[in-house]
Design an enzyme around this catalytic site. Structure first.
Site, PDB file in Angstrom:
ATOM      1  N   TYR A  92      45.255  95.908  85.972  1.00  0.00           N
ATOM      2  CA  TYR A  92      44.262  96.934  85.681  1.00  0.00           C
ATOM      3  C   TYR A  92      43.367  96.543  84.506  1.00  0.00           C
ATOM      4  O   TYR A  92      42.581  97.360  84.032  1.00  0.00           O
ATOM      5  CB  TYR A  92      44.950  98.273  85.395  1.00  0.00           C
ATOM      6  CG  TYR A  92      45.562  98.885  86.623  1.00  0.00           C
ATOM      7  CD1 TYR A  92      46.622  98.257  87.265  1.00  0.00           C
ATOM      8  CD2 TYR A  92      45.094 100.070  87.151  1.00  0.00           C
ATOM      9  CE1 TYR A  92      47.191  98.785  88.396  1.00  0.00           C
ATOM     10  CE2 TYR A  92      45.666 100.612  88.283  1.00  0.00           C
ATOM     11  CZ  TYR A  92      46.714  99.962  88.912  1.00  0.00           C
ATOM     12  OH  TYR A  92      47.278 100.497  90.033  1.00  0.00           O
ATOM     13  N   LYS A 115      59.009  91.499  89.031  1.00  0.00           N
ATOM     14  CA  LYS A 115      59.062  90.462  90.067  1.00  0.00           C
ATOM     15  C   LYS A 115      59.125  89.120  89.320  1.00  0.00           C
ATOM     16  O   LYS A 115      58.342  88.195  89.575  1.00  0.00           O
ATOM     17  CB  LYS A 115      57.802  90.582  90.957  1.00  0.00           C
ATOM     18  CG  LYS A 115      57.820  89.759  92.198  1.00  0.00           C
ATOM     19  CD  LYS A 115      58.575  90.383  93.351  1.00  0.00           C
ATOM     20  CE  LYS A 115      58.640  89.426  94.532  1.00  0.00           C
ATOM     21  NZ  LYS A 115      59.537  89.877  95.605  1.00  0.00           N
ATOM     22  N   ASP A 167      60.710  94.955  94.965  1.00  0.00           N
ATOM     23  CA  ASP A 167      60.866  95.231  96.402  1.00  0.00           C
ATOM     24  C   ASP A 167      62.240  95.829  96.688  1.00  0.00           C
ATOM     25  O   ASP A 167      62.382  96.784  97.465  1.00  0.00           O
ATOM     26  CB  ASP A 167      60.588  93.987  97.253  1.00  0.00           C
ATOM     27  CG  ASP A 167      61.070  92.697  96.621  1.00  0.00           C
ATOM     28  OD1 ASP A 167      61.430  92.707  95.424  1.00  0.00           O
ATOM     29  OD2 ASP A 167      61.108  91.665  97.316  1.00  0.00           O
ATOM     30  N   ASP A 185      52.258 102.323  89.367  1.00  0.00           N
ATOM     31  CA  ASP A 185      51.340 103.132  90.160  1.00  0.00           C
ATOM     32  C   ASP A 185      51.940 103.377  91.546  1.00  0.00           C
ATOM     33  O   ASP A 185      52.013 104.515  92.034  1.00  0.00           O
ATOM     34  CB  ASP A 185      50.010 102.358  90.278  1.00  0.00           C
ATOM     35  CG  ASP A 185      48.884 103.231  90.776  1.00  0.00           C
ATOM     36  OD1 ASP A 185      49.111 104.431  90.988  1.00  0.00           O
ATOM     37  OD2 ASP A 185      47.774 102.708  90.949  1.00  0.00           O
TER      38      ASP A 185
END
Ligand code: NAD
Length: 342
Positions: free
Chosen positions: A125, A172, A205, A229
């Site tokens: 962002y 991740k 995930d 988000d």
């Protein structure tokens, strides 16, 4: 007691409808607020040449508290999201989204009670995108030690002050070894200062799968901006959707309370919007300004109103009522509660 001075940004789409509902409900609690109301977004752009005029920022910096309705952001072109601008300009670095099952809102899961803490200022962002060569664009993911450390500390401080048992960092780092690796490293370092709070981590995930299998295993989730988000919307879905979940953006310069959902142009102006998410955000705001009793009375009244029949809740949560029906039922329940308690 002097009224609280609070900046009010009704926004657009369903924003003005849900904001009006919440302002009316707060008035019914007897809490006195002197609202400083401003246009933002396309309305402000048309009137003042800036979707986020400086006087809005000045008002929030002065009052330290703002309540905001959703604002439409043009897709692919047009002005930068004022939501992102507000968070960045005021350095509202922590996004807080408590996600809790509500009696009377039937979902696939029961007793969900988790809190999503999202870093609000960097990651993808940062808005740093450019075309490398024609046909190839690059979007930069910025992760800093400073922002990762302060958001980790926010999550642990929140856990400590709200008697939460565990903070789970989500990442991740198996793929983005440097950026997500730094975020995870900062989390682990800060966690050592809080030996009484369990600290663990999950790959994003896997977290998503675990959340939709057994959300009850989680307590406080700590995420970078983009994962935060996505996961906060997923989490909202566990307890009834975007119409019921609260949000707050908090930093040293102030706190801005807003619903998770957007401006819902498809139902704007039809008296169909659910003000519950905005109201839950206002509950967080009332707690933040020390109006604990009014916040509790609103929470209790929400449970009673949702329980009192489909005519008092909006269609998105299985009801038959309008925005105004919910507002009127809330005010009536609050007044009855006050009379009973007199
Ligand atoms: P949205 O949240 O506006 O709508 C998604 C779906 O949920 C729609 O079907 C809508 O009718 C429904 N919905 C949302 N809020 C509801 C409510 N309170 N009651 C009943 N139903 C509700 O998401 P979107 O369509 O992706 O976004 C629309 C606009 O809002 C976009 O311009 C987006 O940029 C903006 N947006 C703003 C904010 C914010 O201001 N914080 C947040 C998200 C999106």
């Amino acid at each position: 007691m002097a009224p609280h001075k609070i900046t009010l940004l009704p926004g657009d789409g369903i924003g003005p409808e849900v904001t009006a509902s919440v302002v009316a409900i707060i008035e019914c609690t007897g809490v006195k607020v002197d609202w400083e109301t401003y246009f933002v977004g396309s309305e402000a752009l048309a009137r003042f040449g800036d979707p986020l005029p400086q006087e809005v920022l000045d008002s929030i910096l002065r009052n330290k508290v703002a309540l905001k309705g959703p604002v439409t952001t043009p897709v692919a072109t047009g002005f930068t999201s004022i939501n992102v601008r507000l968070r960045k300009t005021l350095d509202l670095y922590a996004n807080l989204r408590p996600v809790k099952s509500m009696p009377s809102i039937v979902t696939r899961f029961e007793n969900v009670d988790l809190v999503v803490v999202r870093e609000n200022t960097e990651d993808l962002y940062s808005g740093l995108e450019h075309e490398v060569v024609p046909g190839v664009v690059e979007s930069l993911k910025i992760i800093t030690e400073r922002a990762s450390t302060r958001i980790a500390r926010f999550a642990f401080e929140y856990a400590r002050s709200h008697h939460r048992r565990k903070v789970t960092a989500v990442h991740k780092a198996n793929i983005m070894k440097m950026s997500d690796g730094l975020f995870l490293h900062c989390f682990r370092k800060v966690s050592k200062e809080y030996p009484n709070i369990e600290a663990d981590d999950k790959i994003v995930d896997n977290l998503c799968m675990q959340l939709v299998i057994n959300p009850n295993q989680f307590d406080v989730l700590l995420l970078e901006n983009l994962y935060g988000d996505i996961v906060s919307d997923l989490a909202a879905g566990l307890v009834g959707g975007l119409g019921v979940v609260a949000g707050a953006n908090i930093g040293e310069n102030g706190a801005l309370f807003e619903a998770v959902h957007g401006s819902a142009p498809d139902i704007a102006g039809q008296n169909k919007a659910n003000p519950l998410a905005m109201l839950q955000s206002a509950v967080l705001m009332l707690q933040h300004i020390g109006e604990i009793s009014a916040a509790k009375r609103i929470q209790d009244s929400i449970v009673k109103v949702l329980d009192s029949g489909p005519e008092h809740r909006t269609r998105d949560i299985g009801g038959k009522g309008t925005t105004s029906d919910f507002t009127a039922a809330m005010c009536e329940t609050l007044r009855r509660g006050t009379r009973a308690g007199d």
